[in-house]
Write a protein that holds these residues in place. Structure first.
Motif, PDB file in Angstrom:
ATOM      1  N   ASN A   1     101.418  18.193  19.566  1.00  0.00           N
ATOM      2  CA  ASN A   1     102.400  17.519  18.714  1.00  0.00           C
ATOM      3  C   ASN A   1     102.250  16.007  18.771  1.00  0.00           C
ATOM      4  O   ASN A   1     102.401  15.314  17.762  1.00  0.00           O
ATOM      5  N   VAL A   2     101.976  15.490  19.968  1.00  0.00           N
ATOM      6  CA  VAL A   2     101.808  14.044  20.101  1.00  0.00           C
ATOM      7  C   VAL A   2     100.623  13.571  19.273  1.00  0.00           C
ATOM      8  O   VAL A   2     100.692  12.555  18.562  1.00  0.00           O
ATOM      9  N   LYS A   3      99.516  14.283  19.336  1.00  0.00           N
ATOM     10  CA  LYS A   3      98.345  13.899  18.556  1.00  0.00           C
ATOM     11  C   LYS A   3      98.636  13.947  17.058  1.00  0.00           C
ATOM     12  O   LYS A   3      98.138  13.110  16.289  1.00  0.00           O
ATOM     13  N   TYR A   4      99.448  14.917  16.613  1.00  0.00           N
ATOM     14  CA  TYR A   4      99.775  15.011  15.188  1.00  0.00           C
ATOM     15  C   TYR A   4     100.550  13.778  14.723  1.00  0.00           C
ATOM     16  O   TYR A   4     100.221  13.170  13.692  1.00  0.00           O
ATOM     17  N   PHE A   5     101.546  13.368  15.475  1.00  0.00           N
ATOM     18  CA  PHE A   5     102.348  12.215  15.062  1.00  0.00           C
ATOM     19  C   PHE A   5     101.529  10.923  15.119  1.00  0.00           C
ATOM     20  O   PHE A   5     101.693  10.046  14.266  1.00  0.00           O
TER      21      PHE A   5
ATOM     22  N   PHE B   1     115.109  12.276  19.675  1.00  0.00           N
ATOM     23  CA  PHE B   1     115.099  13.681  19.272  1.00  0.00           C
ATOM     24  C   PHE B   1     113.950  14.386  19.989  1.00  0.00           C
ATOM     25  O   PHE B   1     112.857  14.554  19.449  1.00  0.00           O
ATOM     26  N   PRO B   2     114.153  14.830  21.245  1.00  0.00           N
ATOM     27  CA  PRO B   2     113.068  15.418  22.047  1.00  0.00           C
ATOM     28  C   PRO B   2     112.492  16.699  21.457  1.00  0.00           C
ATOM     29  O   PRO B   2     111.367  17.065  21.775  1.00  0.00           O
ATOM     30  N   MET B   3     113.246  17.359  20.577  1.00  0.00           N
ATOM     31  CA  MET B   3     112.756  18.621  20.040  1.00  0.00           C
ATOM     32  C   MET B   3     111.547  18.446  19.137  1.00  0.00           C
ATOM     33  O   MET B   3     110.933  19.435  18.724  1.00  0.00           O
ATOM     34  N   LEU B   4     111.182  17.202  18.846  1.00  0.00           N
ATOM     35  CA  LEU B   4     109.951  16.985  18.084  1.00  0.00           C
ATOM     36  C   LEU B   4     108.749  17.595  18.779  1.00  0.00           C
ATOM     37  O   LEU B   4     107.792  18.020  18.125  1.00  0.00           O
ATOM     38  N   LEU B   5     108.797  17.630  20.111  1.00  0.00           N
ATOM     39  CA  LEU B   5     107.672  18.159  20.871  1.00  0.00           C
ATOM     40  C   LEU B   5     107.674  19.683  20.943  1.00  0.00           C
ATOM     41  O   LEU B   5     106.693  20.271  21.417  1.00  0.00           O
TER      42      LEU B   5
ATOM     43  N   LYS C   1     101.676   9.380  27.935  1.00  0.00           N
ATOM     44  CA  LYS C   1     100.969   9.794  26.726  1.00  0.00           C
ATOM     45  C   LYS C   1     101.882   9.940  25.515  1.00  0.00           C
ATOM     46  O   LYS C   1     101.424   9.843  24.385  1.00  0.00           O
ATOM     47  N   ALA C   2     103.170  10.165  25.737  1.00  0.00           N
ATOM     48  CA  ALA C   2     104.098  10.287  24.611  1.00  0.00           C
ATOM     49  C   ALA C   2     104.843   8.996  24.346  1.00  0.00           C
ATOM     50  O   ALA C   2     105.589   8.909  23.378  1.00  0.00           O
TER      51      ALA C   2
END
Length: 637
Positions: free
Chosen positions: A477-481, A498-502, A447-448
């Protein structure tokens, strides 16, 4: 007084013929006391007629004897082939009867083929031979009919010989139909004196089968499908054209016409157009749009073989789970087989099994509306082995229910080819079973958008992700991006970098993204290339440095703008300003890179080269890790 002799009659006159006949009759039937005239000629004539009568009597005896002659079976087959084949060997007066396979002991007398044979030691032999000959005769006649059909194909339809042969070889039922109809035409007065070939040609032309084959071929059907359709029609060829025209009227594409016609599960050619229109109108009133019908019918042709009552029952099965008409129509469009491929018993069993995970009827309805492909998975073949495997990994029933809600496609994956190899891969890179049980890694990959080669890097850079909630944090967060227009594979590369995006809150993203797009007027690609942009403070890093660039009329990519200390940034700006001054004075021939003015960058954003990001990203960068870590701490707070 002399009398003139009477003129002789003309040899071709009736008077001459009458006199000649009378003379011959008198010669033949003379009596001994009559005067003898041309006695020698008369005796020869009597001998000729007498000999002719004797020969006729002898021939009659021979013909009667032929009936009792036992003809060997192989010679009977030769006689059948000679009598039934379409092109016989040429015969002319004086020719000798012969066959390439050998001469027959008797000339062909077809009336003797099926006469009663003399009794033999086995009384059943005669019947078996007759039955075998009948089957052989039918086979020969069938071959003749096939040759007539192929000739019509390449003469009338302008088909190639190979194509005509391929079609004819796949039409045994239709060839038999032509053969029977051609034989039945013999009873009609106008065909009483016609040969079988003439009758077969007339029937093939009258049936319009050749134009129909041409039309179906034009609509994208292959010759095996065409042949199967013709055999299904039972001789009613017009039903094929009418049904195909109806399918085209509901937007079934040409290449799917054969699928819709052949895979209905019943003889669709026997259904009326009114019944089919009733099904379409009912589906349309329940949310299936008219322009979707072609897609639905071509992917689920079994729907065309159902009665209107059965269609209504299936529709209400889903509507009774709390699904509205719009969701139902979208569900049918996503997965048309959900409506006509399964039996009602199978549908009830799968819904009952899904409820065992703690889902209500309405939850199952929402789940199927979102992922209808679940109904295409078998309980014993797909779901039960997966549940056992997840239970072995430590996934509880609540975890499986959460998995169904968040990522239901996991229950559609093949266990052996998809899930087991991935779990082994996670175990090999050191992921704990708890992390696998939480399905984090499967979430990242499915999903990501994180690729398999980057999953280890992602977990190594952000091990904190193992403690995050998938439903409350990661998926949000995934849906936002994705809503920003970022593609799934691009998001996967961003997360791997950059995993911290999640982990960030969306409230941190929004003001930074708004400033990037509206004030800095940067394209979305800049953010995709440098996702660490969100790790820097908007007030203390991004806005001050952007103002410096505007004041000095220089422009940098986000990586060079933010990933350095203040001293390094100021030095970069000074170098660009000095380089531009020297270029304007003509002291250097080439403008320094990244020195375009802000006005130019606003007008010519498309001129910025983003194609060499991979090579530039691999160059050593002077990044102050302590500053970056400080900015991350501020952003996270």
């Amino acid at each position: 007084m002399l009398t003139a002799p009477s003129p002789s009659p003309c040899p071709h006159s009736p008077l001459f013929s009458l006199r000649r006949t009378t003379t011959i009759s008198a010669v033949i039937h003379h009596h001994p006391q009559d005067r003898q005239h041309n006695a020698k000629s008369a005796s020869l004539l009597r001998y000729h007629f007498t000999n002719t009568q004797q020969q006729q009597q002898q021939q009659q005896k021979q013909d009667d004897a032929v009936v009792d002659v036992v003809i060997p079976p192989e010679e009977k087959v030769k006689l059948l082939e000679l009598s039934l084949v379409r092109k016989r060997p040429p015969q002319f007066p004086g020719s000798i009867y012969d066959m390439s396979s050998g001469s027959l002991s008797h000339p062909p007398h077809l009336r003797t083929l099926f006469k009663q044979q003399p009794p033999s030691s086995n009384d059943n032999d005669g019947g078996d031979v007759d039955e075998e000959l009948i089957m052989k005769a039918l086979d020969i006649r069938r071959q003749v009919t096939a040759e007539i059909f192929k000739e019509a194909m390449w003469r009338k339809g302008k088909f190639g010989i190979t194509y005509s042969t391929n079609v004819a070889d796949r039409l045994p039922d239709f060839i038999d139909h032509v053969m029977i109809k051609a034989a039945a035409l013999k009873k009609l007065p106008e065909f009483a004196d016609s040969s079988f070939n003439v009758r077969a040609k007339w029937f093939i032309e009258d049936s319009n089968v050749v134009p129909l084959i041409r039309w179906l071929k034009h609509n994208g059907l292959s010759y095996p499908k065409i042949a199967k359709l013709i055999c299904m029609s039972g001789g009613n060829l017009e039903s094929i054209r009418h049904l195909a025209e109806w399918l085209k009227s509901v937007h079934v594409k040409g290449e799917f016409l054969g699928v819709a016609l052949l895979k209905t599960g019943g003889n669709i050619l026997e259904r009326s157009i009114e019944e089919l229109n009733e099904i379409v109108e009912y589906l349309e009133t329940n949310g299936v749009r008219r322009d979707w019908m072609g897609y639905v019918m071509s992917r689920c042709p079994q729907l065309l073989s159902q009665s209107i009552e059965e269609v209504k029952t299936r529709v209400h099965f889903y509507l009774d789970m709390g699904m509205n008409k719009n969701d139902f129509g979208t569900m049918v469009f996503k997965y048309p087989k959900i409506l006509g491929f399964l039996t009602l018993e199978e549908m009830n069993q799968k819904v009952t099994y899904l409820k065992e995970f703690g889902l209500s009827t309405e939850d199952v309805g929402r789940l199927l509306a979102f992922r209808p492909h679940l109904m295409g998975c078998g309980i014993g073949e797909r779901w039960k082995p997966l549940v056992k495997y997840l239970y072995y990994l430590g996934v509880s029933r609540d975890g499986m229910r959460r998995m169904l809600v968040i990522k239901p496609m996991v229950f559609c994956f093949d266990l052996e080819t998809t899930i087991v190899p991935k779990v082994r891969f996670f175990q090999d890179i050191g992921v704990r079973d708890e992390g696998i049980a939480n399905m984090l890694v499967i979430f990242l990959m499915t999903k990501a958008g994180v690729s398999e080669r980057d999953i280890g890097k992602c977990l190594a850079l952000g091990p904190e992700l193992l403690g995050c909630s998938i439903g409350n944090k990661l998926e949000v967060n995934v849906k936002y991006f994705l809503s920003l227009g970022i593609k799934l594979h691009q998001l996967g590369a961003m997360i791997a970098d950059f995993p911290m995006l999640l982990r960030y809150n969306i409230d941190i993203f929004r003001p930074k993204y708004r400033y990037l797009r509206r004030t800095m007027v940067r394209p979305l690609q800049d953010l995709i290339e440098f996702p660490r942009f969100f790790s820097y403070s908007l007030e203390e890093r991004i806005i001050p440095r952007h103002k410096i660039m505007v004041e000095n009329r220089v422009n940098f990519k986000l990586r060079y703008m933010l990933a350095c200390s203040d001293e390094e940034f100021n030095q970069k700006v000074a170098d660009k300003v000095e380089g531009r001054r020297l270029y304007e004075l003509g002291l250097i021939n080439e403008a320094p890179p990244h020195s375009q003015t802000v006005d130019d960058s606003l007008r010519q954003q498309d001129a910025v080269d983003y194609t060499d990001i991979g090579s530039k990203a691999s160059e050593p960068q002077a990044i102050d890790s302590s500053i970056e870590r400080t900015e991350f701490d501020r952003s996270s707070n």
